[in-house]
Write a protein that holds these residues in place. Structure first.
Motif, PDB file in Angstrom:
ATOM      1  N   LYS A 182       0.832  -1.202   0.000  1.00  0.00           N
ATOM      2  CA  LYS A 182       0.000   0.000   0.000  1.00  0.00           C
ATOM      3  C   LYS A 182       0.870   1.257   0.000  1.00  0.00           C
ATOM      4  N   GLN A 183       1.858   1.287   0.886  1.00  0.00           N
ATOM      5  CA  GLN A 183       2.716   2.469   0.949  1.00  0.00           C
ATOM      6  C   GLN A 183       3.512   2.645  -0.340  1.00  0.00           C
ATOM      7  N   GLN A 184       4.008   1.558  -0.890  1.00  0.00           N
ATOM      8  CA  GLN A 184       4.803   1.668  -2.117  1.00  0.00           C
ATOM      9  C   GLN A 184       3.959   2.131  -3.300  1.00  0.00           C
ATOM     10  N   TYR A 185       2.716   1.693  -3.333  1.00  0.00           N
ATOM     11  CA  TYR A 185       1.838   2.098  -4.435  1.00  0.00           C
ATOM     12  C   TYR A 185       1.387   3.546  -4.280  1.00  0.00           C
ATOM     13  N   GLN A 186       0.943   3.902  -3.083  1.00  0.00           N
ATOM     14  CA  GLN A 186       0.385   5.243  -2.903  1.00  0.00           C
ATOM     15  C   GLN A 186       1.458   6.317  -2.773  1.00  0.00           C
ATOM     16  N   ASN A 187       2.646   5.962  -2.304  1.00  0.00           N
ATOM     17  CA  ASN A 187       3.703   6.954  -2.146  1.00  0.00           C
ATOM     18  C   ASN A 187       4.643   7.029  -3.342  1.00  0.00           C
ATOM     19  N   ASP A 188       4.785   5.927  -4.076  1.00  0.00           N
ATOM     20  CA  ASP A 188       5.760   5.888  -5.168  1.00  0.00           C
ATOM     21  C   ASP A 188       5.214   5.317  -6.472  1.00  0.00           C
ATOM     22  N   ASP A 189       3.910   5.001  -6.526  1.00  0.00           N
ATOM     23  CA  ASP A 189       3.290   4.458  -7.738  1.00  0.00           C
ATOM     24  C   ASP A 189       3.975   3.187  -8.217  1.00  0.00           C
ATOM     25  N   LEU A 190       4.379   2.335  -7.288  1.00  0.00           N
ATOM     26  CA  LEU A 190       5.003   1.064  -7.640  1.00  0.00           C
ATOM     27  C   LEU A 190       3.927  -0.014  -7.679  1.00  0.00           C
ATOM     28  N   TYR A 191       3.804  -0.690  -8.827  1.00  0.00           N
ATOM     29  CA  TYR A 191       2.704  -1.624  -9.063  1.00  0.00           C
ATOM     30  C   TYR A 191       3.088  -3.023  -8.574  1.00  0.00           C
ATOM     31  N   PRO A 192       2.328  -3.619  -7.656  1.00  0.00           N
ATOM     32  CA  PRO A 192       2.709  -4.905  -7.071  1.00  0.00           C
ATOM     33  C   PRO A 192       2.688  -6.048  -8.078  1.00  0.00           C
ATOM     34  N   ALA A 193       3.713  -6.892  -7.993  1.00  0.00           N
ATOM     35  CA  ALA A 193       3.686  -8.147  -8.734  1.00  0.00           C
ATOM     36  C   ALA A 193       2.771  -9.150  -8.038  1.00  0.00           C
ATOM     37  N   TYR A 194       2.481  -8.906  -6.768  1.00  0.00           N
ATOM     38  CA  TYR A 194       1.616  -9.760  -5.953  1.00  0.00           C
ATOM     39  C   TYR A 194       0.170  -9.481  -6.350  1.00  0.00           C
ATOM     40  N   THR A 195      -0.436 -10.430  -7.066  1.00  0.00           N
ATOM     41  CA  THR A 195      -1.719 -10.165  -7.713  1.00  0.00           C
ATOM     42  C   THR A 195      -2.900  -9.922  -6.778  1.00  0.00           C
ATOM     43  N   PRO A 196      -2.968 -10.506  -5.564  1.00  0.00           N
ATOM     44  CA  PRO A 196      -4.104 -10.170  -4.703  1.00  0.00           C
ATOM     45  C   PRO A 196      -4.199  -8.680  -4.380  1.00  0.00           C
ATOM     46  N   ALA A 197      -3.091  -7.963  -4.481  1.00  0.00           N
ATOM     47  CA  ALA A 197      -3.123  -6.525  -4.196  1.00  0.00           C
ATOM     48  C   ALA A 197      -4.007  -5.769  -5.176  1.00  0.00           C
ATOM     49  N   GLY A 198      -4.170  -6.317  -6.367  1.00  0.00           N
ATOM     50  CA  GLY A 198      -4.992  -5.642  -7.366  1.00  0.00           C
ATOM     51  C   GLY A 198      -6.450  -5.507  -6.949  1.00  0.00           C
ATOM     52  N   GLN A 199      -6.860  -6.276  -5.953  1.00  0.00           N
ATOM     53  CA  GLN A 199      -8.232  -6.220  -5.465  1.00  0.00           C
ATOM     54  C   GLN A 199      -8.401  -5.244  -4.305  1.00  0.00           C
ATOM     55  N   ALA A 200      -7.297  -4.729  -3.789  1.00  0.00           N
ATOM     56  CA  ALA A 200      -7.371  -3.897  -2.594  1.00  0.00           C
ATOM     57  C   ALA A 200      -7.931  -2.516  -2.907  1.00  0.00           C
ATOM     58  N   GLU A 201      -8.625  -1.956  -1.938  1.00  0.00           N
ATOM     59  CA  GLU A 201      -9.228  -0.641  -2.123  1.00  0.00           C
ATOM     60  C   GLU A 201      -8.174   0.440  -2.326  1.00  0.00           C
ATOM     61  N   TRP A 202      -6.990   0.250  -1.718  1.00  0.00           N
ATOM     62  CA  TRP A 202      -5.966   1.279  -1.839  1.00  0.00           C
ATOM     63  C   TRP A 202      -5.348   1.341  -3.232  1.00  0.00           C
ATOM     64  N   MET A 203      -5.646   0.365  -4.063  1.00  0.00           N
ATOM     65  CA  MET A 203      -5.203   0.432  -5.461  1.00  0.00           C
ATOM     66  C   MET A 203      -6.306   0.920  -6.384  1.00  0.00           C
ATOM     67  N   ASN A 204      -7.490   1.014  -5.883  1.00  0.00           N
ATOM     68  CA  ASN A 204      -8.645   1.343  -6.723  1.00  0.00           C
ATOM     69  C   ASN A 204      -9.384   2.531  -6.125  1.00  0.00           C
ATOM     70  N   PHE A 205      -8.854   3.704  -6.400  1.00  0.00           N
ATOM     71  CA  PHE A 205      -9.410   4.923  -5.823  1.00  0.00           C
ATOM     72  C   PHE A 205      -9.352   6.047  -6.851  1.00  0.00           C
ATOM     73  N   GLU A 206     -10.099   7.075  -6.614  1.00  0.00           N
ATOM     74  CA  GLU A 206     -10.128   8.231  -7.505  1.00  0.00           C
ATOM     75  C   GLU A 206      -8.954   9.137  -7.162  1.00  0.00           C
ATOM     76  N   ASP A 207      -7.954   9.128  -8.019  1.00  0.00           N
ATOM     77  CA  ASP A 207      -6.705   9.840  -7.762  1.00  0.00           C
ATOM     78  C   ASP A 207      -6.848  11.298  -8.184  1.00  0.00           C
ATOM     79  N   PRO A 208      -6.736  12.238  -7.250  1.00  0.00           N
ATOM     80  CA  PRO A 208      -6.903  13.654  -7.613  1.00  0.00           C
ATOM     81  C   PRO A 208      -5.862  14.158  -8.598  1.00  0.00           C
ATOM     82  N   TYR A 209      -4.671  13.554  -8.601  1.00  0.00           N
ATOM     83  CA  TYR A 209      -3.657  14.005  -9.560  1.00  0.00           C
ATOM     84  C   TYR A 209      -4.141  13.784 -10.984  1.00  0.00           C
ATOM     85  N   TYR A 210      -4.887  12.698 -11.193  1.00  0.00           N
ATOM     86  CA  TYR A 210      -5.424  12.373 -12.513  1.00  0.00           C
ATOM     87  C   TYR A 210      -6.871  12.830 -12.664  1.00  0.00           C
ATOM     88  N   GLY A 211      -7.229  13.887 -11.988  1.00  0.00           N
ATOM     89  CA  GLY A 211      -8.573  14.431 -12.117  1.00  0.00           C
ATOM     90  C   GLY A 211      -9.656  13.503 -11.617  1.00  0.00           C
TER      91      GLY A 211
END
Length: 426
Positions: A337-366
């Protein structure tokens, strides 16, 4: 059009509502000791930021992190020296372009053996990353950490100014293939002031991956004669002739500054590039960037751009603590979570793709959930065949592509130059 993109994303993100966080195995907080970790900038900063969370789980493990610059093979040489030293370094990172050079070295601990038993853990990682760390004899030399599912980052305000759509789904539909990229992209050009893309390498790398062609095949044959290389080089030439490619060298200060100056309308890299936009190149451009699916080849629009791995050296005097750190970094929910939200590092660990912290409305991208673009790419990309001479081929290709873009060489001359340089090293 919006429905199409969201439908693809829904398939890749299935189960998100059911599994909002990753299932966690309770850490053994009794593990203790000191380990030395070798990595590169800025991943040293990433690891340093993770230590409070890691030490909350493993309070008695001390982690010393050393970042070695990658320029001029600096990091590769540091890892090789650590291997020969037989001690002093416990854990080391491996960038994807180094994997074929390093993964079969005997100095890596076999993580497939007890007490690690990483084979079971790897069932939850992206299959192509598992193939990259698993040797023919079954040895697992490292664990996958992150991947680089690619897309087309674009300045929505520049698209609007040029009369093009700005909605990610509509942009994805309009830029469906490379012919459309050429025809529609020309509308974004302001001669000698604004370009569509920073360099031709972005085009060539994406087209290679989308066609499923690596520099070398599984038998070690150099594939420069595959038609995709000529097609890609010709696409670069057309883009350059139309004024779409900037004069800046990739990663140079001029190239980096061009994002802040609004001189580049798109960029084609892995999702990690968003971290550079947000925190370095375009930090004051919140709401101006968005992400679309990249233009494709024969309907395939997925490509991987980057990735890294992490392993334990046989010379480690505290393999138990080293394993605790490695496993936690690549699979723990808080770590990812910290690596994705702080550094935009995409997990190779596939269960992470289901987590809410990877699926949110990012204000940087409008307010866009960019994982709706990257999750299908991760699921659909064609694996890249790794070879020890990949860095040689990549360097030769970079020079040749730039020569084509700048009119220094014809497509034929550039392809022959690549062939000569690589075959001289084979």
């Amino acid at each position: 059009m919006k429905t199409i993109l969201k439908g693809l994303a829904a398939l890749a993100l299935a189960g998100a509502a059911i599994t909002p966080v990753l299932a966690q195995e309770a850490p053994d907080s009794s593990v203790s000791g000191t380990i030395n970790v070798l990595t590169w900038p800025n991943n040293d900063r990433t690891f340093q930021a993770l230590l409070p969370a890691f030490n909350a789980a493993y309070p008695d493990i001390t982690v010393n992190i050393q970042g070695i610059p990658t320029a001029n093979n600096g990091y590769l040489n540091a890892v090789q020296r650590a291997m020969l030293a037989g001690g002093g370094t416990d854990v080391a990172m491996i960038e994807i372009n180094m994997m074929a050079l390093l993964r079969d070295k005997p100095q890596w601990v076999d993580l497939g053996q007890a007490p690690y038993n990483a084979g079971e853990l790897l069932e939850d990682f992206a299959p192509f990353t598992v193939a990259n760390v698993t040797l023919p004899d079954g040895k697992i030399s490292a664990l996958p950490k992150h991947t680089g599912p690619g897309g087309m980052f674009y300045r929505s305000d520049i698209f609007a100014e040029a009369g093009l759509p700005t909605d990610p789904a509509e942009v994805s539909a309009l830029f469906a293939d490379w012919d459309a990229f050429l025809s529609e992209g020309q509308k974004l050009v302001v001669p000698n002031q604004r370009w569509v893309i920073g360099n031709g390498e972005e085009i060539v790398r994406a087209m290679m991956a989308q066609k499923g062609v690596s520099y070398f095949d599984a038998e070690g044959n150099f594939q420069i004669d595959d038609p995709v290389f000529r097609t890609a080089f010709e696409t670069v030439k057309k883009a350059a002739d139309a004024g779409m490619i900037s004069p800046f060298t990739a990663w140079s200060p001029e190239w980096q500054g061009a994002f802040g100056r609004g001189q580049l309308a798109t960029v084609l890299y892995g999702n990690w590039f968003g971290g550079l936009l947000k925190r370095a190149y375009a930090a004051d451009q919140d709401g101006k960037w968005a992400v679309a699916t990249a233009p494709g080849v024969e309907g395939n629009r997925s490509f991987n751009s980057g990735g890294d791995y992490i392993g334990i050296l046989e010379g480690s005097q505290n393999k138990e603590a080293a394993w605790a750190f490695v496993k936690w970094v690549v699979s723990d929910d808080e770590s990812l979570k910290q690596q994705y939200q702080n550094d935009d590092l995409y997990p190779a660990y596939t269960p992470a793709g289901q987590a809410e912290w990877m699926n949110f409305e990012d204000p940087y991208y409008g307010g866009q959930n960019v994982n709706e673009v990257f999750a299908p790419v991760q699921a659909e990309m064609i694996p890249f065949t790794l070879h020890p001479l990949d860095p040689v081929a990549a360097t030769a290709m970079s020079t040749a592509v730039n020569n084509v873009a700048r009119g220094v060489q014809s497509v034929d001359e550039a392809l022959e130059a690549v062939r000569a340089e690589v075959e001289a090293q084979m």
